[in-house]
Design a protein around this motif. Structure first.
Motif, mmCIF file in Angstrom:
data_model
loop_
_atom_site.group_PDB
_atom_site.id
_atom_site.type_symbol
_atom_site.label_atom_id
_atom_site.label_comp_id
_atom_site.label_asym_id
_atom_site.label_seq_id
_atom_site.Cartn_x
_atom_site.Cartn_y
_atom_site.Cartn_z
ATOM 1 N N ARG A 67 0.816 -1.348 0.019
ATOM 2 C CA ARG A 67 -0.004 -0.088 0.077
ATOM 3 C C ARG A 67 0.990 1.249 0.009
ATOM 4 N NH1 ARG A 67 -5.119 1.120 1.546
ATOM 5 N NH2 ARG A 67 -5.671 3.252 2.585
ATOM 6 N N GLY A 68 1.872 1.263 0.833
ATOM 7 C CA GLY A 68 2.647 2.373 0.974
ATOM 8 C C GLY A 68 3.559 2.385 -0.262
ATOM 9 N N ASP A 69 4.034 1.324 -1.000
ATOM 10 C CA ASP A 69 4.759 1.388 -2.150
ATOM 11 C C ASP A 69 3.936 1.911 -3.296
ATOM 12 O OD1 ASP A 69 7.073 0.843 -3.977
ATOM 13 O OD2 ASP A 69 5.566 -0.782 -4.765
ATOM 14 N N PHE A 70 2.594 1.467 -3.354
ATOM 15 C CA PHE A 70 1.552 1.974 -4.370
ATOM 16 C C PHE A 70 1.510 3.407 -4.228
ATOM 17 C CE2 PHE A 70 -2.856 2.945 -5.411
ATOM 18 C CZ PHE A 70 -2.966 2.572 -6.431
ATOM 19 N N LEU A 71 1.511 4.194 -2.913
ATOM 20 C CA LEU A 71 1.060 5.359 -2.846
ATOM 21 C C LEU A 71 2.254 6.236 -3.285
ATOM 22 C CD1 LEU A 71 -0.632 5.774 0.435
ATOM 23 C CD2 LEU A 71 -1.726 5.862 -1.657
ATOM 24 N N ARG A 72 3.601 5.805 -2.935
ATOM 25 C CA ARG A 72 4.759 6.615 -3.448
ATOM 26 C C ARG A 72 5.028 6.314 -4.953
ATOM 27 N NH1 ARG A 72 6.857 3.728 1.077
ATOM 28 N NH2 ARG A 72 7.380 1.959 -0.298
ATOM 29 N N ARG A 73 4.539 5.277 -5.699
ATOM 30 C CA ARG A 73 4.857 5.083 -7.172
ATOM 31 C C ARG A 73 3.513 5.943 -7.852
ATOM 32 N NH1 ARG A 73 3.109 0.585 -8.713
ATOM 33 N NH2 ARG A 73 2.628 -0.570 -6.867
ATOM 34 N N MET A 74 2.497 6.022 -7.328
ATOM 35 C CA MET A 74 1.365 6.667 -7.897
ATOM 36 C C MET A 74 1.849 8.230 -7.808
ATOM 37 S SD MET A 74 -1.241 4.949 -9.078
ATOM 38 C CE MET A 74 -2.435 6.299 -9.064
ATOM 39 N N SER A 75 2.505 8.744 -6.544
ATOM 40 C CA SER A 75 2.663 10.121 -6.556
ATOM 41 C C SER A 75 3.808 10.550 -7.470
ATOM 42 C CB SER A 75 3.206 10.303 -4.788
ATOM 43 O OG SER A 75 2.030 10.171 -4.050
ATOM 44 N N SER A 76 4.980 9.661 -7.514
ATOM 45 C CA SER A 76 5.874 9.899 -8.745
ATOM 46 C C SER A 76 5.589 9.869 -9.812
ATOM 47 C CB SER A 76 7.067 9.044 -8.075
ATOM 48 O OG SER A 76 6.750 7.533 -8.101
ATOM 49 N N LYS A 77 5.052 8.766 -10.345
ATOM 50 C CA LYS A 77 4.682 8.268 -11.717
ATOM 51 C C LYS A 77 3.730 9.392 -12.526
ATOM 52 C CE LYS A 77 4.255 4.362 -14.769
ATOM 53 N NZ LYS A 77 4.039 3.047 -14.839
ATOM 54 N N TYR A 78 2.566 9.696 -11.777
ATOM 55 C CA TYR A 78 1.469 10.439 -12.427
ATOM 56 C C TYR A 78 1.435 11.879 -11.938
ATOM 57 C CZ TYR A 78 0.190 5.656 -13.522
ATOM 58 O OH TYR A 78 0.377 4.182 -14.054
ATOM 59 N N SER A 79 1.134 12.656 -13.093
ATOM 60 C CA SER A 79 0.857 14.003 -12.481
ATOM 61 C C SER A 79 -0.346 14.232 -11.979
ATOM 62 C CB SER A 79 1.135 14.849 -13.636
ATOM 63 O OG SER A 79 0.139 14.670 -14.642
ATOM 64 N N ASP A 80 -0.472 15.412 -11.270
ATOM 65 C CA ASP A 80 -1.769 15.837 -10.722
ATOM 66 C C ASP A 80 -2.751 16.023 -11.689
ATOM 67 O OD1 ASP A 80 -0.408 18.402 -8.547
ATOM 68 O OD2 ASP A 80 -0.398 16.245 -8.411
ATOM 69 N N VAL A 81 -2.805 16.234 -12.980
ATOM 70 C CA VAL A 81 -3.832 16.090 -13.928
ATOM 71 C C VAL A 81 -4.244 14.887 -14.368
ATOM 72 C CG1 VAL A 81 -4.295 16.727 -16.426
ATOM 73 C CG2 VAL A 81 -2.777 18.545 -14.893
ATOM 74 N N GLU A 82 -3.424 13.920 -14.474
ATOM 75 C CA GLU A 82 -3.535 12.443 -14.613
ATOM 76 C C GLU A 82 -4.439 11.883 -13.756
ATOM 77 O OE1 GLU A 82 0.323 11.143 -15.506
ATOM 78 O OE2 GLU A 82 0.198 10.903 -17.597
ATOM 79 N N ILE A 83 -3.768 12.182 -12.273
ATOM 80 C CA ILE A 83 -4.658 11.508 -11.154
ATOM 81 C C ILE A 83 -6.084 12.061 -11.126
ATOM 82 C CG2 ILE A 83 -4.524 11.211 -8.650
ATOM 83 C CD1 ILE A 83 -1.330 11.251 -8.856
ATOM 84 N N GLU A 84 -6.092 13.352 -11.467
ATOM 85 C CA GLU A 84 -7.430 14.072 -11.216
ATOM 86 C C GLU A 84 -8.311 13.635 -12.345
ATOM 87 O OE1 GLU A 84 -9.165 18.578 -12.263
ATOM 88 O OE2 GLU A 84 -7.314 18.245 -11.109
ATOM 89 N N ARG A 85 -7.675 13.284 -13.367
ATOM 90 C CA ARG A 85 -8.938 12.591 -14.448
ATOM 91 C C ARG A 85 -9.106 11.250 -14.059
ATOM 92 N NH1 ARG A 85 -5.753 13.566 -18.636
ATOM 93 N NH2 ARG A 85 -4.388 11.771 -18.437
ATOM 94 N N ASP A 86 -8.145 10.474 -13.388
ATOM 95 C CA ASP A 86 -8.421 9.069 -13.077
ATOM 96 C C ASP A 86 -9.538 9.165 -11.815
ATOM 97 O OD1 ASP A 86 -6.913 8.049 -14.938
ATOM 98 O OD2 ASP A 86 -5.064 7.905 -13.474
#
Length: 252
Positions: free
Chosen positions: A143-162
């Motif tokens: 879970r912690g690794d997932f959050l770190r990878r999500m924060s570093s790999k995807y930009s705010d715009v991409e995450i907002e769209r998701d």
């Protein structure tokens, strides 16, 4: 004429008067009655006769209740050595005063099987507990690794769209089952009537990946729907077999 009569059988001879007593060929009432009485007697004897197991139990209980008397050879030897009824064994008389209790084994398992089965059950429970604890730790790490990878790999715009995509899917699936939203931000702002800009200010980094994970986990657990696959599976088992996983990068 006389020759023809001699050839005919004599119906008064013993061959015709004899009674056939073979089973199933009863022609005499007395024989049939005798056989009926014998069958009834056997049936009554069978009903009154106790089963072997019951007889053994009664004999065993009778023997256990009855105290050992002087007619017993072992008891007689003890008396010769100075043993008095009621005293304990040993030099000082502080030992066992009663015979060792008999434990009746009624099942067909071998000697020691029950204790061995308990040991195995205890060991299995410990292993199961250890595996569960390990799984919880691994899930927390993932879970912690997932959050770190999500924060570093995807930009705010991409995450907002998701997030918007997940919110629309969550709203449609909940509506299909007449469910209310678990959290207000699980559904699109246009549906709940909240201010979208204010909502995304609340979901700023690093909370945005966490919110995305919460929505996707809810959709998977409640509706067996994977936002990344775009498929609603029949059940959890079908989803586990067909879906690569929870994160987006696994589906790329």
């Amino acid at each position: 004429m006389d020759a023809r009569m001699e050839e005919d059988d004599d119906y008064m001879s013993s061959a015709f008067l004899a009674v056939d007593t073979r089973p199933g060929l009863v022609f005499d009432k007395r024989v049939a009655r005798k056989r009926k009485i014998e069958e009834e007697t056997k049936r009554r004897q069978k009903e009154t006769k106790k089963p072997v197991k019951q007889i053994e139990k009664e004999k065993r209980d009778e023997g256990l209740v009855k105290e050992i008397g002087s007619d017993n050879k072992g008891y007689a030897l003890l008396e010769k050595m100075g043993y008095v009824k009621g005293m304990g064994l040993g030099k000082d008389g502080g030992g066992r005063a009663q015979p060792v209790a008999v434990k009746i084994k009624t099942d067909r398992g071998g000697v020691g099987r029950e204790s061995e089965a308990k040991k195995r059950a205890t060991l299995k429970a410990r292993l199961t507990s250890a595996v569960a604890e390990t799984k919880v730790k691994v899930d927390e790490m993932n879970r912690g690794d997932f959050l770190r990878r999500m924060s570093s790999k995807y930009s705010d715009v991409e995450i907002e769209r998701d997030v918007e995509k997940s919110q629309r899917a969550c709203w449609e699936l909940d509506q299909a089952k007449n469910l209310t939203h678990v959290e207000e931000w699980y559904w699109p702002a246009s549906v709940t009537g909240r201010d979208k800009k204010e909502d995304y200010e609340k979901l700023a980094e690093p909370e945005l990946p966490q919110q995305l994970e919460d929505i996707t986990d809810y959709i998977r657990d409640k509706h067996c729907y994977c936002i990344w696959c775009g498929i609603q599976y029949k059940d959890v088992e079908d989803m586990d077999q067909s879906c690569p996983g929870k994160s987006k990068d696994i589906h790329d």
